[in-house]
Design an enzyme around this catalytic site. Structure first.
Site, PDB file in Angstrom:
ATOM      1  N   VAL A 260      38.412  32.645  47.254  1.00 36.39           N
ATOM      2  CA  VAL A 260      38.926  33.857  46.606  1.00 36.39           C
ATOM      3  C   VAL A 260      40.355  33.635  46.109  1.00 36.39           C
ATOM      4  CG1 VAL A 260      39.621  36.254  47.004  1.00 36.39           C
ATOM      5  CG2 VAL A 260      37.412  35.435  47.854  1.00 36.39           C
ATOM      6  N   GLN A 263      40.387  31.537  42.967  1.00 40.86           N
ATOM      7  CA  GLN A 263      39.976  32.280  41.783  1.00 40.86           C
ATOM      8  C   GLN A 263      41.007  33.333  41.387  1.00 40.86           C
ATOM      9  OE1 GLN A 263      37.383  31.573  39.935  1.00 40.86           O
ATOM     10  NE2 GLN A 263      37.775  33.234  38.487  1.00 40.86           N
ATOM     11  N   GLU A 264      41.590  33.973  42.379  1.00 41.52           N
ATOM     12  CA  GLU A 264      42.510  35.073  42.108  1.00 41.52           C
ATOM     13  C   GLU A 264      43.854  34.601  41.552  1.00 41.52           C
ATOM     14  OE1 GLU A 264      42.135  38.204  42.096  1.00 41.52           O
ATOM     15  OE2 GLU A 264      40.358  38.668  43.280  1.00 41.52           O
ATOM     16  N   SER A 265      44.440  33.594  42.186  1.00 49.20           N
ATOM     17  CA  SER A 265      45.823  33.234  41.826  1.00 49.20           C
ATOM     18  C   SER A 265      46.059  31.738  41.663  1.00 49.20           C
ATOM     19  CB  SER A 265      46.780  33.750  42.910  1.00 49.20           C
ATOM     20  OG  SER A 265      46.595  33.018  44.119  1.00 49.20           O
ATOM     21  N   TYR A 348      33.372  36.225  37.953  1.00 49.99           N
ATOM     22  CA  TYR A 348      34.174  36.127  39.182  1.00 49.99           C
ATOM     23  C   TYR A 348      33.283  35.806  40.379  1.00 49.99           C
ATOM     24  CZ  TYR A 348      37.270  37.899  42.934  1.00 49.99           C
ATOM     25  OH  TYR A 348      38.022  38.056  44.071  1.00 49.99           O
TER      26      TYR A 348
END
Length: 360
Positions: A260, A263-265, A348
């Site tokens: 996560v 993918q997020e940052s 996502y």
């Protein structure tokens, strides 16, 4: 200019700056040593001693003892180890309200208090509890801790300063104030800032490397600073232990939180999305408040993401739907009876499921 004279010049410049800050004038005799290499008998004579000045130790210059963090002893009346000085300054702010993201006497969060106190004694500490948990040297147990050691709790999401007798000074949480409390659990790590040149100079450079990604030479005669392998081989490395701890705490699949974060940052704790999502796990401010975390603190963000994903998993019954709720909000998952028909959310979920267990 010789190496000795160069060091003396740098020290004299520092002393001049400190004197100016205190509203006094550096002595002519001290300024003279900056350009003369003959006065070596009682002067700083090596880069290692110069590092002691920067690091928090003391050296003798003629008849004066210079303290690293405060300038001349007597000018500010400081004494003791770097940690003891840090504690003394932080104690002055007992009673200051906790403020999420606070870094000034108007309000502090846990790591903001420590960073601010460090600045007051002339040392530069990184911003977050996760980064501060890597400075200095490891202390094996609380039984061996000394006043001034940094005590890291709650999987790395909280930090305070040990005061002795099993207690710590810290900025606890919203609605509370800076205060002394019992150390309520076995610390994840205890860090000693130290007083020797090698220890403290290396700690400062390690902290800088965490924040800026830079490397440099330690302030010793011949020892070069080498960036830790964990910071060069994997972007996730500084957070891997926290990912694993949170996954175990909330019963999540191994590798989920790392996937996560990737993918997020891209593992960037300072990331900010155009929509206003913040930090390593990209929390919106409102969601962060609901979960009760500071999204700019990677350790708090990891724990908050674990808590949130576990809640979504319990509500929706599948990991894919839990991820969709994390991205698009639980309301949209309920509305569409599953993963919403948004390209961003569908991609996502696919990317995280593909990366699950192999994020790096």
């Amino acid at each position: 200019m010789s190496g000795i004279a160069e060091v003396q010049a740098r020290i004299a410049d520092i002393e001049s700056r400190i004197a100016a800050f205190n509203g006094t004038r550096a002595s002519t005799a001290l300024q003279a040593t900056a350009t003369t290499s003959a006065t070596s008998a009682s002067s700083v004579s090596s880069a290692t001693q110069f590092a002691d000045v920067l690091a928090g130790g003391t050296v003798t210059r003629g008849t004066r003892t210079v303290n690293a963090a405060w300038g001349a002893t007597g000018a500010a009346g400081a004494s003791g180890t770097t940690g003891e000085q840090l504690l003394a300054v932080a104690k002055k702010h007992t009673g200051v309200p906790y403020v999420w993201g606070g870094t000034t006497p108007a309000g502090f969060d846990c790591s903001g208090l420590i960073q601010y106190a460090g600045k007051q004694i002339g040392i530069s500490l990184p911003r977050t509890a996760a980064q501060q948990a890597k400075v200095g040297t490891e202390v094996p147990s609380l039984a061996q801790a000394k006043p001034g050691d940094l005590v890291v709790l709650e999987g790395g999401s909280h930090i305070g300063i040990y005061v002795g007798d099993g207690k710590m000074l810290h900025a606890p949480k919203t609605g509370d104030v800076v205060k002394i409390s019992k150390v309520w659990e076995t610390p994840m790590t205890i860090r000693r800032l130290g007083t020797t040149a090698a220890t403290t100079a290396a700690a400062g450079l390690a902290a800088a490397a965490l924040v800026t990604g830079t490397t440099g030479a330690a302030a010793t005669d011949s020892t070069a600073y080498v960036r830790p392998a964990s910071l060069t081989t994997s972007k996730s490395a500084p957070y891997d232990a926290a990912f694993t701890a949170a996954e175990g705490r909330y019963g999540l699949p191994t590798g989920l939180l790392s996937a996560v974060a990737k993918q997020e940052s891209g593992y960037d704790p300072d990331a900010m999305s155009p929509a206003g999502a913040i930090g390593l796990m990209q929390f919106m401010p409102g969601t962060a408040r609901d979960v009760g975390i500071d999204p700019r603190d990677p350790m708090q963000a990891i724990d908050g993401a674990g808590k949130l994903l576990a809640s979504h998993l319990k509500t929706f019954g599948s990991l894919e739907k839990a991820l969709a709720a994390y991205n698009a909000g639980p309301g949209n998952v309920r509305k569409y009876g599953g993963i919403p028909p948004f390209n961003e959310t569908q991609n996502y979920v696919k990317k995280i499921m593909a990366n699950l267990g192999s994020a790096a």
